[in-house]
Design an enzyme around this catalytic site. Structure first.
Site, mmCIF file in Angstrom:
data_model
loop_
_atom_site.group_PDB
_atom_site.id
_atom_site.type_symbol
_atom_site.label_atom_id
_atom_site.label_comp_id
_atom_site.label_asym_id
_atom_site.label_seq_id
_atom_site.Cartn_x
_atom_site.Cartn_y
_atom_site.Cartn_z
ATOM 1 N N GLY A 46 0.836 -1.196 0.000
ATOM 2 C CA GLY A 46 0.000 0.000 0.000
ATOM 3 C C GLY A 46 0.868 1.242 0.000
ATOM 4 N N GLN A 51 3.084 9.981 1.172
ATOM 5 C CA GLN A 51 4.380 9.291 1.196
ATOM 6 C C GLN A 51 5.240 9.618 -0.025
ATOM 7 O OE1 GLN A 51 2.559 5.267 2.163
ATOM 8 N NE2 GLN A 51 4.490 5.155 3.269
ATOM 9 N N CYS A 93 6.041 -0.124 7.453
ATOM 10 C CA CYS A 93 5.634 1.018 6.633
ATOM 11 C C CYS A 93 6.823 1.432 5.780
ATOM 12 C CB CYS A 93 5.218 2.171 7.537
ATOM 13 S SG CYS A 93 4.787 3.665 6.635
ATOM 14 N N LEU A 94 6.570 1.767 4.514
ATOM 15 C CA LEU A 94 7.660 2.149 3.616
ATOM 16 C C LEU A 94 8.361 3.434 4.073
ATOM 17 C CD1 LEU A 94 5.949 1.371 0.192
ATOM 18 C CD2 LEU A 94 7.765 0.060 1.304
ATOM 19 N N HIS A 135 -4.287 1.390 7.615
ATOM 20 C CA HIS A 135 -2.947 2.002 7.584
ATOM 21 C C HIS A 135 -2.905 3.169 6.583
ATOM 22 C CE1 HIS A 135 1.590 1.511 7.856
ATOM 23 N NE2 HIS A 135 1.476 2.253 6.768
ATOM 24 N N GLU A 136 -3.486 2.960 5.400
ATOM 25 C CA GLU A 136 -3.437 4.025 4.375
ATOM 26 C C GLU A 136 -4.349 5.192 4.745
ATOM 27 O OE1 GLU A 136 -0.923 3.703 2.652
ATOM 28 O OE2 GLU A 136 -0.708 1.552 2.950
ATOM 29 N N HIS A 139 -2.483 7.272 7.111
ATOM 30 C CA HIS A 139 -1.507 8.121 6.412
ATOM 31 C C HIS A 139 -2.172 9.407 5.914
ATOM 32 C CE1 HIS A 139 2.393 6.292 6.115
ATOM 33 N NE2 HIS A 139 1.938 5.146 5.655
HETATM 34 NI NI NI Z 1 2.832 3.240 5.565
#
Ligand code: NI
Length: 172
Positions: A46, A51, A93-94, A135-136, A139
């Site tokens: 995701g 991000q 998380c990225l 999670h998204e 964000h």
């Molecule tokens: Ni993330």
């Protein structure tokens, strides 16, 4: 299409609440395509627009595995309309490379959003999809993984993170 740079914690854009998408123009379509390519290249399941430095309510999700191919989901202006149950699992998380922590989430959620063509969609998710949806959406509200863990763990994370950053600066 292009692979975009993924912003890492503590970049301020990650803490920013994303604004609603109002125009479904070519720029939005390009952003979505680039986000999809960036997510697959990372690789991640995701990605939210903040991000990649764009605080707009856009997220992409693909929780496919080798065993099970699932549809790629594009969410514009998503809203959590229903949730039930509680579940705990490890999450990464990225924007926090190499960091994983146990996060409590709703077990099942329903999300209402627009797709990239401005059609209303409703997505019901459990398991990893439910986790990715939450999670998204977090964000897009400027809420991060470390806001979902206890204060002690958060303080520990921040200390460790600062130490690592210092070390990286020395190695430059
Ligand atoms: Ni993330």
């Amino acid at each position: 299409m292009a692979v975009l740079e993924i912003k890492k914690y503590p970049d301020k854009v990650l803490m920013q609440k994303a604004s609603l998408v109002e125009e479904f123009d070519g720029r939005l379509q390009k952003l979505i395509d680039d986000m999809i390519e960036t997510m697959y290249a990372a690789p991640g399941v995701g990605l939210a627009a903040n991000q990649v430095g764009i605080p707009k309510q856009v997220a992409v999700i693909d929780v496919s595995t080798e065993e099970q191919k699932l549809p790629l989901i594009t969410l514009i202006n998503p809203v959590l309309v229903h949730f039930e149950g509680e579940t705990e699992n490890e999450e990464g998380c990225l924007s926090f490379p190499g960091y994983y922590t146990i996060v409590q989430r709703h077990e099942k959620v329903v999300v209402r959003a627009l797709d990239r063509n401005c059609n209303q969609i409703e997505i019901e998710g459990s398991g990893l999809l439910s986790r990715a949806l939450q999670h998204e959406i977090d964000h897009l509200n400027g809420v991060l993984l470390i806001d979902r863990i206890g204060r002690l763990k958060r303080d520990f994370f921040k200390k460790r993170f600062q130490k690592e950053r210092k070390r990286q600066q020395v190695n430059l």
